[in-house]
Design a protein around this motif. Structure first.
Motif, PDB file in Angstrom:
ATOM      1  N   LEU A 130      44.462   3.864 -20.469  1.00 24.10           N
ATOM      2  CA  LEU A 130      43.495   4.884 -20.880  1.00 24.10           C
ATOM      3  C   LEU A 130      42.219   4.258 -21.428  1.00 24.10           C
ATOM      4  O   LEU A 130      41.115   4.765 -21.212  1.00 24.10           O
ATOM      5  N   GLU A 131      42.364   3.147 -22.141  1.00 29.08           N
ATOM      6  CA  GLU A 131      41.171   2.461 -22.660  1.00 29.08           C
ATOM      7  C   GLU A 131      40.356   1.901 -21.494  1.00 29.08           C
ATOM      8  O   GLU A 131      39.120   1.960 -21.501  1.00 29.08           O
ATOM      9  N   THR A 132      41.019   1.377 -20.484  1.00 24.76           N
ATOM     10  CA  THR A 132      40.311   0.891 -19.286  1.00 24.76           C
ATOM     11  C   THR A 132      39.551   2.049 -18.641  1.00 24.76           C
ATOM     12  O   THR A 132      38.388   1.903 -18.245  1.00 24.76           O
ATOM     13  N   ALA A 133      40.218   3.198 -18.558  1.00 27.84           N
ATOM     14  CA  ALA A 133      39.574   4.384 -17.976  1.00 27.84           C
ATOM     15  C   ALA A 133      38.347   4.787 -18.802  1.00 27.84           C
ATOM     16  O   ALA A 133      37.320   5.207 -18.269  1.00 27.84           O
ATOM     17  N   ARG A 134      38.441   4.617 -20.107  1.00 26.75           N
ATOM     18  CA  ARG A 134      37.336   4.980 -20.997  1.00 26.75           C
ATOM     19  C   ARG A 134      36.152   4.013 -20.835  1.00 26.75           C
ATOM     20  O   ARG A 134      35.003   4.393 -20.962  1.00 26.75           O
ATOM     21  N   ARG A 188      46.353  16.376 -21.875  1.00 26.99           N
ATOM     22  CA  ARG A 188      46.358  17.814 -22.103  1.00 26.99           C
ATOM     23  C   ARG A 188      45.727  18.180 -23.450  1.00 26.99           C
ATOM     24  O   ARG A 188      45.221  19.269 -23.628  1.00 26.99           O
ATOM     25  N   THR A 189      45.796  17.259 -24.405  1.00 25.62           N
ATOM     26  CA  THR A 189      45.228  17.532 -25.735  1.00 25.62           C
ATOM     27  C   THR A 189      43.731  17.227 -25.803  1.00 25.62           C
ATOM     28  O   THR A 189      43.083  17.536 -26.797  1.00 25.62           O
ATOM     29  N   GLN A 190      43.199  16.578 -24.769  1.00 26.97           N
ATOM     30  CA  GLN A 190      41.798  16.151 -24.786  1.00 26.97           C
ATOM     31  C   GLN A 190      40.921  17.159 -24.060  1.00 26.97           C
ATOM     32  O   GLN A 190      40.651  17.013 -22.873  1.00 26.97           O
ATOM     33  N   LYS A 191      40.475  18.160 -24.755  1.00 30.27           N
ATOM     34  CA  LYS A 191      39.600  19.154 -24.129  1.00 30.27           C
ATOM     35  C   LYS A 191      38.201  18.563 -23.983  1.00 30.27           C
ATOM     36  O   LYS A 191      37.734  17.867 -24.869  1.00 30.27           O
ATOM     37  N   ASN A 192      37.532  18.869 -22.902  1.00 26.14           N
ATOM     38  CA  ASN A 192      36.194  18.335 -22.620  1.00 26.14           C
ATOM     39  C   ASN A 192      36.116  16.822 -22.784  1.00 26.14           C
ATOM     40  O   ASN A 192      35.185  16.296 -23.382  1.00 26.14           O
ATOM     41  N   ARG A 193      37.111  16.126 -22.268  1.00 26.51           N
ATOM     42  CA  ARG A 193      37.141  14.674 -22.380  1.00 26.51           C
ATOM     43  C   ARG A 193      35.949  14.044 -21.651  1.00 26.51           C
ATOM     44  O   ARG A 193      35.655  14.381 -20.514  1.00 26.51           O
ATOM     45  N   GLN A 194      35.247  13.121 -22.358  1.00 27.99           N
ATOM     46  CA  GLN A 194      34.125  12.401 -21.754  1.00 27.99           C
ATOM     47  C   GLN A 194      34.660  11.466 -20.678  1.00 27.99           C
ATOM     48  O   GLN A 194      35.766  10.948 -20.810  1.00 27.99           O
ATOM     49  N   GLY A 195      33.839  11.259 -19.651  1.00 33.81           N
ATOM     50  CA  GLY A 195      34.233  10.269 -18.637  1.00 33.81           C
ATOM     51  C   GLY A 195      34.697  10.913 -17.339  1.00 33.81           C
ATOM     52  O   GLY A 195      34.579  12.122 -17.147  1.00 33.81           O
TER      53      GLY A 195
END
Ligand SMILES: [Zn+2]
Length: 290
Positions: free
Chosen positions: A280-284, A129-136
């Motif tokens: 989350l790092e795997t997702a990144r 929710r805190t990550q606006k315009n999250r890459q990926g």
């Protein structure tokens, strides 16, 4: 040393800070869920958990996937929750867990199995929710219902929510968009040692290992090999790449598993944090991988 170097070669440049969820918050959510008591299908605790998820995910793009499943105890209503967080790229990564506890067991509060992943996914939602315009890719968080067997574990009598959702996603075309399905189960143990699962997709397991190494958590991963039957299997069967993050050594010889000893004092915020960050790092890392 050589190994670390070769792992580094295939990774994208680090342009964003690594993900970090709030382990204490995940733990607090797990505690609140455990306080609802046993949460098996049809129990009052199950209903309370449903309401709790609705409240916590209010304002998010939340889908409730209600269905009935035929079980050895008759036709039972079940409910999966899906919270969707958009990314900039076309494609979906699913982070999932289950929220039901052992069917019919009133002496079992399931702190690790599975308030741990129920709470972890809520803390991940807070982070996203805190990550606006999250890459990926988009990240979909899924709280599955009906993981536990009603009578005796078998393909037919287990993972009801996962089977239902996999079938639905195959029919509506969602399955083709899923780049990876990461499952968390029994991940709150203070003595955290995530198994390498032979029923998961090898390259995705490798990527989980790389993510853990990048964050310095590699000592908690893959000391043991296992072949796990869990909520990831129905998705693997329809061609989705899957990885089950599970620590199937809960107490000496896994004695706390499905026992009244599966209580909150066995969990730690650090373990929840480690697994959440690695997911989350795997997702990144996934968009660069495929
Ligand atoms: Zn279980």
């Amino acid at each position: 040393m050589t190994e670390t170097a070769s792992v580094g070669e295939s990774l994208p440049p680090d342009t964003t800070p690594p993900p970090r969820i709030d382990g204490a918050k995940a733990m607090d959510y797990a505690r609140q869920v455990v306080a609802f008591g046993p949460r098996y299908l049809t129990s009052p605790g199950h209903k309370k958990t449903e309401s709790f998820l609705r409240v916590r995910l209010k304002g998010d793009e939340l889908e409730e996937d209600a269905f009935n499943a035929s079980t050895p105890a008759g036709n039972l209503p079940m409910l999966n929750f899906i919270a969707k967080f958009p990314g900039t790229q076309d494609g979906i990564i699913v982070l999932a867990g289950h929220y039901d506890t052992l069917y019919g067991r009133n002496d079992f509060v399931g702190a690790n199995d599975a308030a741990s992943d129920t709470g972890l996914l809520l803390a991940i939602a807070d982070y996203l929710r805190t990550q606006k315009n999250r890459q990926g890719y988009s990240i979909w968080l899924v709280w599955l219902d009906g993981e536990e067997a009603i009578k005796h574990w078998s393909d037919a009598d287990s993972v009801y929510g996962a089977k239902h959702l996999a079938e639905k996603w195959q029919k509506d075309g969602t399955a083709k968009k899923i780049k990876g399905f990461l499952l968390a189960d029994m991940i709150g143990d203070k003595d955290l040692d995530i198994d390498r699962d032979q029923n998961s997709t090898p390259w995705l397991e490798d990527l989980v290992g790389q993510a853990a190494t990048r964050l310095g958590y590699q000592s908690h991963f893959f000391q043991r090999l296992n072949a796990v039957e869990d909520d990831h299997l129905p998705f693997a069967r329809i061609g989705v790449p899957v990885a089950d993050l599970i620590d199937f050594s809960y107490g000496y010889n896994n004695v706390f598993w499905h026992s009244p000893q599966d209580t909150v004092d066995k969990l730690s915020p650090q373990s929840l944090q480690i697994v959440g960050d690695v997911m989350l790092e795997t997702a990144r890392l996934l968009p660069a991988h495929k």
